[in-house]
Design a protein around this motif. Structure first.
Motif, mmCIF file in Angstrom:
data_model
loop_
_atom_site.group_PDB
_atom_site.id
_atom_site.type_symbol
_atom_site.label_atom_id
_atom_site.label_comp_id
_atom_site.label_asym_id
_atom_site.label_seq_id
_atom_site.Cartn_x
_atom_site.Cartn_y
_atom_site.Cartn_z
ATOM 1 N N GLU A 104 -52.236 -4.229 6.751
ATOM 2 C CA GLU A 104 -51.732 -5.592 6.562
ATOM 3 C C GLU A 104 -52.523 -6.596 7.400
ATOM 4 O OE1 GLU A 104 -47.551 -5.208 7.355
ATOM 5 O OE2 GLU A 104 -47.199 -4.148 5.470
ATOM 6 N N ALA A 108 -54.684 -9.635 5.822
ATOM 7 C CA ALA A 108 -54.533 -11.036 6.240
ATOM 8 C C ALA A 108 -55.890 -11.621 6.629
ATOM 9 C CB ALA A 108 -53.556 -11.128 7.412
ATOM 10 N N GLN A 111 -57.851 -12.207 3.450
ATOM 11 C CA GLN A 111 -57.369 -13.391 2.735
ATOM 12 C C GLN A 111 -57.919 -14.668 3.372
ATOM 13 O OE1 GLN A 111 -55.832 -13.370 -0.158
ATOM 14 N NE2 GLN A 111 -55.672 -11.138 -0.142
#
Length: 167
Positions: A104, A108, A111
């Motif tokens: 995760e 992030a 992104q």
């Protein structure tokens, strides 16, 4: 998975490991008692064989025999309990929580970098359009007269080769 969930999994593993260690300690204690009882029986047997055993030794030998039977049953039960408390599942949950948390975090970061690349792509497109507009005013007929991509950008777009520029 949040860092809090990873911390919770670490805490659960610590608790499970403590319970397991306590159960293993009980197993070791029973094993020690068995070893002591067997050693005492061997000492009494040696006394009996050399003729120096007393009636108290013979009574102790019999009592130890009963104790050993009970201790061996207790050992089997304690080993089963220790095996049942082995924190292998808690270790697996922690490993999975850490891996998911890391994934995760990487997602992030990806992104954010992807959004920045899109922003820079739009800025580059605006700059190309501005260069082409100025080039037309200078008499350039085609876009390639006003702007050409770098070798790295061209290879990335046409060939799918990742640019080797540091950064």
């Amino acid at each position: 998975m949040s860092a809090e969930q990873v911390a919770r999994a670490e805490h659960e593993l610590k608790q499970a490991s403590t319970r397991h260690a306590s159960a293993v300690e009980k197993v070791n204690s029973i094993r020690g008692r068995i070893e002591w009882s067997q050693a005492r029986q061997q000492a009494i047997t040696a006394s009996r064989l050399n003729g120096s055993a007393s009636d108290a030794d013979n009574a102790e030998f019999s009592a130890l025999d009963g104790d050993l039977t009970s201790l061996k049953t207790m050992l089997v039960e304690a080993e089963a309990a220790a095996n049942a408390l082995d924190p292998v599942d808690a270790r697996s949950r922690l490993a999975m929580a850490k891996a998911q948390h890391e994934r995760e975090q990487l997602d992030a970061e990806y992104q954010a970098v992807s959004a920045k690349a899109t922003e820079l792509d739009l800025a580059l497109c605006r700059a190309i359009a501005a260069a082409h507009a100025l080039g037309r005013r200078l008499g350039h007929v085609s876009l390639s007269q006003s702007w050409r991509p770098s070798t790295e950008l061209d290879r990335a777009q046409r060939l799918g080769v990742c640019p080797s520029i540091g950064g």
